[in-house]
Design a protein around this motif. Structure first.
Motif, PDB file in Angstrom:
ATOM      1  N   VAL A  25     -16.737 -19.437 -27.563  1.00 20.68           N
ATOM      2  CA  VAL A  25     -17.142 -18.997 -28.900  1.00 20.68           C
ATOM      3  C   VAL A  25     -17.210 -20.219 -29.808  1.00 20.68           C
ATOM      4  N   GLU A  26     -18.394 -20.468 -30.345  1.00 17.67           N
ATOM      5  CA  GLU A  26     -18.602 -21.582 -31.273  1.00 17.67           C
ATOM      6  C   GLU A  26     -18.859 -21.012 -32.668  1.00 17.67           C
ATOM      7  N   SER A  36      -9.888 -20.036 -36.055  1.00 15.49           N
ATOM      8  CA  SER A  36      -9.268 -19.427 -34.875  1.00 15.49           C
ATOM      9  C   SER A  36      -9.315 -17.909 -34.943  1.00 15.49           C
ATOM     10  N   GLN A  39     -12.901 -16.904 -34.044  1.00 11.67           N
ATOM     11  CA  GLN A  39     -13.122 -17.090 -32.599  1.00 11.67           C
ATOM     12  C   GLN A  39     -12.467 -15.966 -31.797  1.00 11.67           C
ATOM     13  N   TYR A  43     -14.409 -13.073 -29.554  1.00 12.51           N
ATOM     14  CA  TYR A  43     -14.045 -12.935 -28.136  1.00 12.51           C
ATOM     15  C   TYR A  43     -13.665 -11.483 -27.816  1.00 12.51           C
TER      16      TYR A  43
END
Length: 268
Positions: A25-26, A36, A39, A43
């Motif tokens: 994940v970018e 974070s 991300q 996810y």
């Protein structure tokens, strides 16, 4: 026999090699403090959409359908999905940046909006610590209409630490809810904000320390050139039918410093 065994092993290895090897994940842009969290949220959302994704062959992953699903979440400006040469699913997102969190009393909903007033779903996976605005909004009065006041307060080092949240009762009655309990501040509309700031701080510095922080339940700086304060205890007014006091800040300050224990500093 040996050749058959080797062929089976080779086929198994090829099948394994074509399985999805992970999810990358970018996150581009957005609040660095939420990197974070975003991300992890993306996810989890990918696996919520397809819980068997990590056991699928890469050729069976429908990246376009996944991309459309993530776009519908409304937390992102843009989303792209692709399978890398290393056999991983790469998801690239540009977060939509929320400015305020809205508690809308018209429908009981809660959501964020960005700078353009676009709604962003309030989800724990993409939580953002932003100012809170409570109100009853309509087509003619939307949360976006409150943004000029919120931005003005958030950019001011003094007001930012003073204000806990906002309440929007209408386009001409935008209230600041101070962290100091006991009163609210009616900022009126979104015009003359620096002037209203000066009037409010003058009231705080010159009047409230002497009158007491519990004397008024509402301080209004919405009117040009005056501060109107509404008494908490209406029976304390000299004229019981008059609830609002127009405060002359200079007169208040002079009287308070001269005889704070006996001065009646409110004009009726």
């Amino acid at each position: 026999m040996t050749g058959a065994v080797l062929l089976t092993i080779w086929a198994g290895e090829q099948a394994s090699a074509s399985l999805c090897k992970g999810i990358e994940v970018e996150v581009r842009g957005g609040d660095p403090r939420l990197l974070s969290t975003t991300q992890r949220g993306v996810y989890q959302e990918v696996l919520r959409y397809d819980s068997h994704l990590l056991r699928r062959r890469t050729s069976a992953i429908n990246t376009l359908a996944l991309q459309q699903h993530l776009k519908h979440i409304s937390n992102f400006e843009s989303v792209s999905c692709m399978v890398t040469a290393q056999g991983k699913l790469r998801v690239t997102v540009v977060p939509m940046i929320p400015e305020i969190r809205v508690f809308d009393e018209s429908d009981g909903g809660s959501y964020y909006i960005n700078k353009d007033g676009k709604r962003i779903r309030a989800r724990a996976e993409f939580f953002a610590d932003v100012p809170i605005v409570r109100g009853r909004f309509t087509k003619s009065f939307s949360p976006k209409d409150v943004l000029p006041v919120v931005r003005f307060v958030q950019r001011d080092s003094t007001l930012r630490h003073l204000v806990g949240m906002y309440e929007a009762r209408g386009p001409h009655d935008i209230l600041l809810i101070p962290r100091i309990t006991g009163h609210v501040v009616n900022f009126g509309d979104t015009l003359r904000l620096p002037e209203k700031r000066r009037a409010l701080l003058a009231m705080y510095r010159q009047v409230m320390p002497y009158k007491g922080w519990e004397t008024y339940d509402t301080i209004s700086v919405k009117y040009r050139g005056q501060v109107v304060a509404t008494r908490r205890d209406k029976s304390a007014a000299v004229h019981s039918r008059v609830a609002d006091d127009e405060v002359d800040l200079e007169e208040e300050a002079l009287r308070a410093h001269a005889a704070p224990e006996t001065a009646d500093t409110t004009r009726h």
